[in-house]
Design a protein around this motif. Structure first.
Motif, PDB file in Angstrom:
ATOM      1  N   GLU A 291       0.826  -1.210   0.000  1.00  0.00           N
ATOM      2  CA  GLU A 291       0.000   0.000   0.000  1.00  0.00           C
ATOM      3  C   GLU A 291       0.860   1.259   0.000  1.00  0.00           C
ATOM      4  O   GLU A 291       0.525   2.261  -0.642  1.00  0.00           O
ATOM      5  CB  GLU A 291      -0.924   0.005   1.222  1.00  0.00           C
ATOM      6  N   ALA A 292       1.978   1.214   0.717  1.00  0.00           N
ATOM      7  CA  ALA A 292       2.857   2.378   0.765  1.00  0.00           C
ATOM      8  C   ALA A 292       3.532   2.617  -0.586  1.00  0.00           C
ATOM      9  O   ALA A 292       3.666   3.760  -1.033  1.00  0.00           O
ATOM     10  CB  ALA A 292       3.908   2.173   1.853  1.00  0.00           C
ATOM     11  N   LEU A 293       3.949   1.529  -1.255  1.00  0.00           N
ATOM     12  CA  LEU A 293       4.548   1.681  -2.574  1.00  0.00           C
ATOM     13  C   LEU A 293       3.549   2.286  -3.553  1.00  0.00           C
ATOM     14  O   LEU A 293       3.902   3.155  -4.371  1.00  0.00           O
ATOM     15  CB  LEU A 293       5.030   0.326  -3.086  1.00  0.00           C
TER      16      LEU A 293
ATOM     17  N   ASP B 137       7.846  -7.680   1.920  1.00  0.00           N
ATOM     18  CA  ASP B 137       6.386  -7.722   1.917  1.00  0.00           C
ATOM     19  C   ASP B 137       5.774  -7.276   0.598  1.00  0.00           C
ATOM     20  O   ASP B 137       4.552  -7.384   0.414  1.00  0.00           O
ATOM     21  CB  ASP B 137       5.834  -6.836   3.045  1.00  0.00           C
ATOM     22  N   LEU B 138       6.589  -6.782  -0.314  1.00  0.00           N
ATOM     23  CA  LEU B 138       6.051  -6.305  -1.585  1.00  0.00           C
ATOM     24  C   LEU B 138       5.454  -7.456  -2.384  1.00  0.00           C
ATOM     25  O   LEU B 138       6.019  -8.548  -2.453  1.00  0.00           O
ATOM     26  CB  LEU B 138       7.135  -5.612  -2.404  1.00  0.00           C
ATOM     27  N   SER B 139       4.334  -7.192  -3.031  1.00  0.00           N
ATOM     28  CA  SER B 139       3.643  -8.212  -3.818  1.00  0.00           C
ATOM     29  C   SER B 139       3.835  -7.963  -5.310  1.00  0.00           C
ATOM     30  O   SER B 139       4.225  -6.860  -5.736  1.00  0.00           O
ATOM     31  CB  SER B 139       2.150  -8.198  -3.498  1.00  0.00           C
ATOM     32  N   THR B 140       3.549  -8.981  -6.080  1.00  0.00           N
ATOM     33  CA  THR B 140       3.604  -8.841  -7.538  1.00  0.00           C
ATOM     34  C   THR B 140       2.637  -7.763  -8.008  1.00  0.00           C
ATOM     35  O   THR B 140       2.952  -6.970  -8.907  1.00  0.00           O
ATOM     36  CB  THR B 140       3.278 -10.189  -8.202  1.00  0.00           C
TER      37      THR B 140
ATOM     38  N   THR C 234       1.447  -2.324 -10.438  1.00  0.00           N
ATOM     39  CA  THR C 234       0.928  -0.963 -10.307  1.00  0.00           C
ATOM     40  C   THR C 234       2.046   0.063 -10.447  1.00  0.00           C
ATOM     41  O   THR C 234       1.884   1.096 -11.103  1.00  0.00           O
ATOM     42  CB  THR C 234       0.231  -0.792  -8.945  1.00  0.00           C
ATOM     43  N   LEU C 235       3.197  -0.217  -9.815  1.00  0.00           N
ATOM     44  CA  LEU C 235       4.332   0.701  -9.897  1.00  0.00           C
ATOM     45  C   LEU C 235       4.761   0.937 -11.339  1.00  0.00           C
ATOM     46  O   LEU C 235       5.049   2.070 -11.740  1.00  0.00           O
ATOM     47  CB  LEU C 235       5.509   0.141  -9.090  1.00  0.00           C
TER      48      LEU C 235
END
Length: 631
Positions: A241-243, A264-267, A272-273
């Motif tokens: 969510e922060a990214l 914790d980053l997801s695919t 989205t990034l």
């Protein structure tokens, strides 16, 4: 003839030489000295200055030469450190553009005084300088903050990594003094995350004096969105969510983003990034262990101008994801180390001609990719293109001589080759020969003509014992074809012996070499390497138990530029080798003789007393425990 050349022409010529060669050239004459100093200034070399009273004269000399890039080591709050900082500000400050205080502990007062004396700073590294942020009062006085703001008006890059005491208040006070900031690192700082509807809205009274909050960082990014180009949040535990909140900041056009070890980053967050920040040219996702092939597919589709991509330690990445790399036509460096499911088959197709001209890849790291086999690598090597300069295949344990000879065929301009723990490599692979008894006599004759013992190592005898009818034609080119090598790592390639090392390790430009854990390396090989690689600066020979004082007595004279030397666990060496190194290797800076039973603490201390600039490491057993001494 050279003395009559104009200074500008000499400077231009010397600028093509490596740094160590420029240093040697500066000793020829006064004119060459001046030209070498001009060349060093043009290449923006960083000078590492130890903080001690002995450095004061050097600082004054560097100031007269207009040096603009320095790093201070061993900095603390002592009077000597404050005196050194004052000298730096006076002699170097007016033209200093890059200053690194990483890991130091200056006082707040001495730091502020130094910054006020450096009005031209473009880069400031305060990583690990926890003492500056302990009190939380750095630049708290408005008058002082205004003066520092004027001094840092041109600052473009700020490194605040590894600061355990950094909080909202101190971050805001420092960052407000750098209005032109373009690059910021907060790697491995402790960020707190309060996600919710009010995320990003924060008033001055909410600034925390003890914590660094993501909400405060987001506020900073929104304020500087028009200028900020690079952000390093590695190791901060950034959640998806922060990214997403960062990526969607209006006006933000990042070029470089590092998220190393944000586990914790997801695919989905990466997908989205890539939609939000399509202008990224450098992306580090290594250690983001939850990412799958979908992340790589999104990168390929959304970041068409990506030049540098790090995907190390992505255990879920497979060959299927590698097919997407074909869309990154501007890719220059790729790091896929420790991606254990990647076999290289799809990577070869993605980078190969089936997709048109290969990308201008200059660096490829596939270390610890345990699924790599010769068959896939033999397809990959020709597909990499002629621009490749760095290749790391360390710990790809299944690779054999075929891979090495493919490298020697297609990539003769390599400057860095790492093959540590490729245990299937043997002498024949380095020599580029067919494993045939026909070559045994020729090899003995060749070695004898070069002054080495004609007795082949048993390993080579075994490989050379084929039938007389075996083909006498070489398999391919030898390691000698890689004459541009500057770094070579053959650690733990345990089948290698003097028979090949004495013949092929002839690289006049080689700066770094590791031959650790080679049980068959003897004095014969050591002396041959010394003659063939006279420019070595970093040499690692740990766990080479057949090396003796006599071998070093013959070899050391060929290595006047040696700076870092590791001889740990060389069981036959004694303090006689220390005397040899002291006399022959005047530029030595770091010496590791840990676990050398023939070298005691007294000998090490005597060595360092004679060469005080050297850091010596020695281990000895005390009461059954291993004690490491750094002297």
């Amino acid at each position: 003839m050279a003395e009559s050349l104009p200074l500008e022409m000499l400077t231009y010529i010397l600028s093509f030489l490596p740094l160590s060669d420029q240093k040697e050239a500066s000793l020829v004459s006064r004119a060459w000295y001046c030209a070498a100093q001009n060349a060093l200034r043009e290449t923006n070399v960083r000078y590492n200055i130890p903080v001690s009273s002995a450095s004061l004269l050097a600082i004054k000399s560097l100031g007269l030469r207009g040096i603009s890039c320095i790093s201070l080591t061993n900095l603390d709050s002592s009077p000597t450190s404050q005196l050194v900082l004052q000298s730096v500000a006076y002699h170097l400050g007016p033209h200093l553009q890059s200053l690194c205080l990483g890991g130091g502990n200056p006082t707040e007062a001495s730091f502020v005084a130094l910054i006020l004396g450096c009005p031209a700073l473009r880069t400031l590294d305060l990583s690990g300088c926890n003492s500056l942020f302990t009190s939380g009062t750095l630049l708290a006085q408005p008058e002082m903050a205004q003066r520092v703001r004027q001094a840092l008006s041109g600052l473009r890059e700020l490194n605040l990594a590894c600061l355990r005491n950094l909080a909202d208040l101190s971050f805001n006070q420092l960052s407000s003094c750098a209005p032109s900031l373009e690059r910021l690192s907060l790697a491995y700082c402790h960020l707190t995350f309060e996600l919710g509807p009010a995320q990003g809205s924060i008033s001055p009274q909410d600034y925390s004096p003890s914590q660094l909050s993501f909400r405060n960082l987001l506020r900073f990014v929104k304020e500087r969105a028009g200028k900020l180009r690079a952000l390093d949040l590695s190791g901060t535990g950034l959640p998806p969510e922060a990214l997403q909140s960062l990526g969607q900041v209006a006006g933000l056009q990042l070029q470089e983003l590092s998220l190393h070890s944000c586990r914790d980053l997801s695919t989905e967050a990466v997908v989205t990034l890539c939609r939000q920040q399509p202008g990224l040219t450098s992306l580090d996702l290594s250690g983001c262990s939850e990412l799958t092939d979908g992340a790589l597919l999104a990168v390929s589709r959304g970041l068409q101008h990506l030049q540098h991509l790090s995907l190390g330690k992505l255990q879920r990445l497979t060959d299927a994801g590698c097919t997407a790399l074909g869309g990154l036509r501007e890719l220059q460096s790729l790091d896929m180390a420790e991606c254990c499911l990647v076999s290289g088959r799809e990577l070869a197709q993605a980078l190969g001609s089936v997709h048109g001209a290969p990308p201008p890849l200059t660096s490829l790291r596939l270390a610890y990719c345990s699924s790599l086999k010769d068959a896939s690598v033999l397809s990959l090597i020709p597909a990499l293109g002629p621009s490749l300069r760095v290749l790391d295949l360390s710990s790809c344990v299944a690779l054999s001589n075929q891979t090495l000879q493919a490298i020697c065929t297609y990539h003769t301009h390599l400057s860095v080759l790492r093959l540590a723990w490729c245990k299937e490599l043997c002498d024949w692979g380095l020599l580029g020969l067919e494993e045939s008894r026909v070559f045994k006599g020729k090899l003995r004759k060749n070695l004898k003509s070069r002054g080495f013992s004609p007795q082949l190592h048993p390993e080579l005898e075994h490989h050379a014992s084929g039938s007389e009818d075996a083909s006498p034609m070489p398999q391919g080119p030898s390691l000698l074809t890689l004459q541009a090598l500057q770094e070579l790592d053959l650690t733990a390639c345990s089948k290698l012996t003097d028979a090949s090392l004495a013949k092929v390790l002839q690289f006049p430009q080689l700066r770094q070499l590791s031959l650790s854990l080679l049980p068959a390396l003897t004095d014969v090989g050591l002396v041959a390497v010394a003659r063939g690689c006279p420019s070595l600066e970093h040499l690692v020979l740990s766990h080479c138990s057949h090396l003796t004082d006599e071998g070093w007595a013959q070899a050391a004279g060929s290595w006047p530029r040696l700076q870092h030397l590791n001889l740990s666990n060389c069981s036959q060496l004694t303090e006689q080798t220390l005397d040899t190194i002291r006399q022959a290797c005047k530029q030595i800076r770091v010496l590791d003789v840990a676990m050398c039973p023939g070298i005691n603490v007294v000998a090490v201390r005597r060595f360092q007393a004679q060469l005080p600039q050297v850091t010596c490491v020695q281990s000895r057993f005390v009461g059954g425990a291993d004690l490491t001494l750094t002297l």
